[in-house]
Design an enzyme around this catalytic site. Structure first.
Site, mmCIF file in Angstrom:
data_model
loop_
_atom_site.group_PDB
_atom_site.id
_atom_site.type_symbol
_atom_site.label_atom_id
_atom_site.label_comp_id
_atom_site.label_asym_id
_atom_site.label_seq_id
_atom_site.Cartn_x
_atom_site.Cartn_y
_atom_site.Cartn_z
ATOM 1 N N LYS A 13 0.742 -1.654 -0.456
ATOM 2 C CA LYS A 13 -0.451 -0.011 0.207
ATOM 3 C C LYS A 13 0.646 1.302 -0.050
ATOM 4 O O LYS A 13 0.151 2.046 -0.691
ATOM 5 C CB LYS A 13 -1.089 0.105 1.619
ATOM 6 C CG LYS A 13 -2.019 -0.957 0.984
ATOM 7 C CD LYS A 13 -3.225 -0.771 2.585
ATOM 8 C CE LYS A 13 -2.304 -0.726 4.169
ATOM 9 N NZ LYS A 13 -1.752 -2.154 4.479
ATOM 10 N N ARG B 149 -9.439 1.199 9.748
ATOM 11 C CA ARG B 149 -8.528 -0.549 9.909
ATOM 12 C C ARG B 149 -9.886 -1.576 10.187
ATOM 13 O O ARG B 149 -8.984 -2.639 11.083
ATOM 14 C CB ARG B 149 -7.065 -0.612 10.874
ATOM 15 C CG ARG B 149 -6.067 -0.801 9.861
ATOM 16 C CD ARG B 149 -4.118 -0.701 10.731
ATOM 17 N NE ARG B 149 -3.894 -1.008 10.640
ATOM 18 C CZ ARG B 149 -2.238 -0.846 9.690
ATOM 19 N NH1 ARG B 149 -2.658 0.474 9.357
ATOM 20 N NH2 ARG B 149 -1.389 -1.286 9.464
ATOM 21 N N ARG C 232 11.852 -6.339 4.032
ATOM 22 C CA ARG C 232 11.358 -4.669 4.240
ATOM 23 C C ARG C 232 12.330 -3.592 4.945
ATOM 24 O O ARG C 232 13.078 -4.371 6.328
ATOM 25 C CB ARG C 232 10.220 -3.981 4.412
ATOM 26 C CG ARG C 232 10.056 -2.727 4.253
ATOM 27 C CD ARG C 232 8.604 -2.745 4.342
ATOM 28 N NE ARG C 232 7.942 -2.833 5.786
ATOM 29 C CZ ARG C 232 5.876 -2.384 6.203
ATOM 30 N NH1 ARG C 232 6.207 -2.051 4.742
ATOM 31 N NH2 ARG C 232 5.751 -2.298 6.959
ATOM 32 N N ARG D 183 11.717 -1.732 11.061
ATOM 33 C CA ARG D 183 10.961 -1.912 11.718
ATOM 34 C C ARG D 183 10.912 -2.848 12.619
ATOM 35 O O ARG D 183 10.335 -3.633 12.240
ATOM 36 C CB ARG D 183 9.801 -1.306 10.794
ATOM 37 C CG ARG D 183 9.357 -0.384 10.537
ATOM 38 C CD ARG D 183 8.127 0.396 9.645
ATOM 39 N NE ARG D 183 7.272 -0.283 9.649
ATOM 40 C CZ ARG D 183 5.864 0.283 9.425
ATOM 41 N NH1 ARG D 183 5.803 0.401 8.316
ATOM 42 N NH2 ARG D 183 4.424 -1.039 9.926
ATOM 43 N N ARG E 222 0.426 -9.206 13.314
ATOM 44 C CA ARG E 222 -0.052 -8.433 12.342
ATOM 45 C C ARG E 222 -1.077 -9.179 11.024
ATOM 46 O O ARG E 222 -2.369 -8.448 11.409
ATOM 47 C CB ARG E 222 0.723 -7.400 12.124
ATOM 48 C CG ARG E 222 1.768 -6.571 12.685
ATOM 49 C CD ARG E 222 2.505 -6.058 12.487
ATOM 50 N NE ARG E 222 2.921 -5.019 11.077
ATOM 51 C CZ ARG E 222 3.564 -4.552 10.792
ATOM 52 N NH1 ARG E 222 4.087 -4.959 10.399
ATOM 53 N NH2 ARG E 222 3.283 -3.565 9.450
HETATM 54 P P1 AMP Z 1 0.946 0.331 9.314
HETATM 55 O O1 AMP Z 1 2.912 1.217 9.010
HETATM 56 O O2 AMP Z 1 0.541 1.093 8.120
HETATM 57 O O3 AMP Z 1 1.759 -1.635 8.932
HETATM 58 O O4 AMP Z 1 1.550 0.865 11.114
HETATM 59 C C1 AMP Z 1 2.070 0.394 11.767
HETATM 60 C C2 AMP Z 1 1.805 0.136 13.188
HETATM 61 O O5 AMP Z 1 0.577 1.320 13.749
HETATM 62 C C3 AMP Z 1 -0.096 -0.569 13.040
HETATM 63 O O6 AMP Z 1 0.329 -2.194 13.318
HETATM 64 C C4 AMP Z 1 -0.554 -0.074 13.462
HETATM 65 O O7 AMP Z 1 -0.005 -1.231 15.250
HETATM 66 C C5 AMP Z 1 -0.640 1.170 13.995
HETATM 67 N N1 AMP Z 1 -1.772 1.797 13.434
HETATM 68 C C6 AMP Z 1 -1.414 2.545 12.078
HETATM 69 N N2 AMP Z 1 -2.608 2.600 11.513
HETATM 70 C C7 AMP Z 1 -3.520 1.826 12.493
HETATM 71 C C8 AMP Z 1 -5.236 2.246 12.339
HETATM 72 N N3 AMP Z 1 -5.972 3.371 11.473
HETATM 73 N N4 AMP Z 1 -5.420 2.118 13.156
HETATM 74 C C9 AMP Z 1 -5.218 1.325 14.872
HETATM 75 N N5 AMP Z 1 -3.785 1.321 14.803
HETATM 76 C C10 AMP Z 1 -3.285 1.422 13.681
#
Ligand code: AMP
Length: 210
Positions: free
Chosen positions: A13, A88, A122, A152, A163
């Protein structure tokens, strides 16, 4: 043009959002990036968000919705935006309906085995957020700003599995929620191969004035 990118973590994404943002001149709003910025602050919220992110869980809906609401009210979102990693949960999607109209939802599809492979290799630039894979960047330095890359915490194998489970349980029901405006694309090929059909679709959407 207001669009959502839906898909499991590691489905591509972020890479897709950057290309759309560049060509259609609308900002990429990644809640993951917003939370990573919050974690760098010295605040009680930072502590709370950090422990949730490290475990691969979800930040509470209320906090997340507030953050997005504030971000999309900024002037650079007037022409539209790309939501990357939000909503989400069904509760977030329902809250978003009350905040903004959404024109289309792009679902990025990729098999879990490939996701696990890609996420494990990654590497991210902690300065500008650019994404690389170990194979494509053996120098381990950002090609844009030369900052040493990091893995990360939540891209480590034990967290990746969690996840993906969280995505399956909480986020995949959104595919049904948005079934009336869903555009599906596979990200099994290269980033450009993934982007091509999305670009064509968005150009048509733009021409319709959405
Ligand atoms: P991402 O970079 O999108 O994979 O997000 C990393 C982390 O941020 C996720 O594993 C969640 O802990 C938190 N996070 C990101 N977006 C959301 C969301 N829309 N709702 C809740 N937690 C989020």
């Amino acid at each position: 043009m207001r669009i959502i990118l839906l898909g499991a973590p590691g489905s591509g994404k972020g890479t897709l959002a950057k290309k759309i943002s560049r060509d259609f001149d609308i900002p990429q709003i990644s809640t993951g990036d917003l939370f990573r910025a919050i974690v760098k602050e010295d605040s009680p919220l930072a502590e709370k968000v950090k422990s949730i992110m490290t475990s691969g869980g979800l930040v509470p809906d209320e906090t997340t919705v507030e953050l997005v609401k504030e971000r999309i009210s900024k002037p650079d979102c007037k022409k539209g935006f790309i939501l990357d990693g939000f909503p989400r949960t069904i509760a977030q999607a329902e809250a978003l309906e009350k905040i903004s109209q959404i024109d289309s939802v792009v679902l990025v599809e990729l098999a879990n085995e490939i996701i696990i492979d890609r996420l494990s290799s990654r590497r991210t630039c902690p300065n500008c957020g650019e994404i690389y894979s170990v194979q494509d960047n053996p120098e381990n330095a950002c090609k844009k700003c030369l900052t040493p890359l990091i893995q990360r915490d939540d891209d480590k194998p034990e967290t990746i599995k969690h996840r993906l489970e969280v995505y399956e349980a909480n986020t995949s029901p959104l595919i049904n929620f948005y079934s009336d405006r869903l555009f599906k694309v596979s990200s099994a090929g290269s980033p450009d191969q993934t982007y091509m059909p999305v670009k064509a679709f968005l150009e048509k959407l733009e021409a319709k004035g959405e």
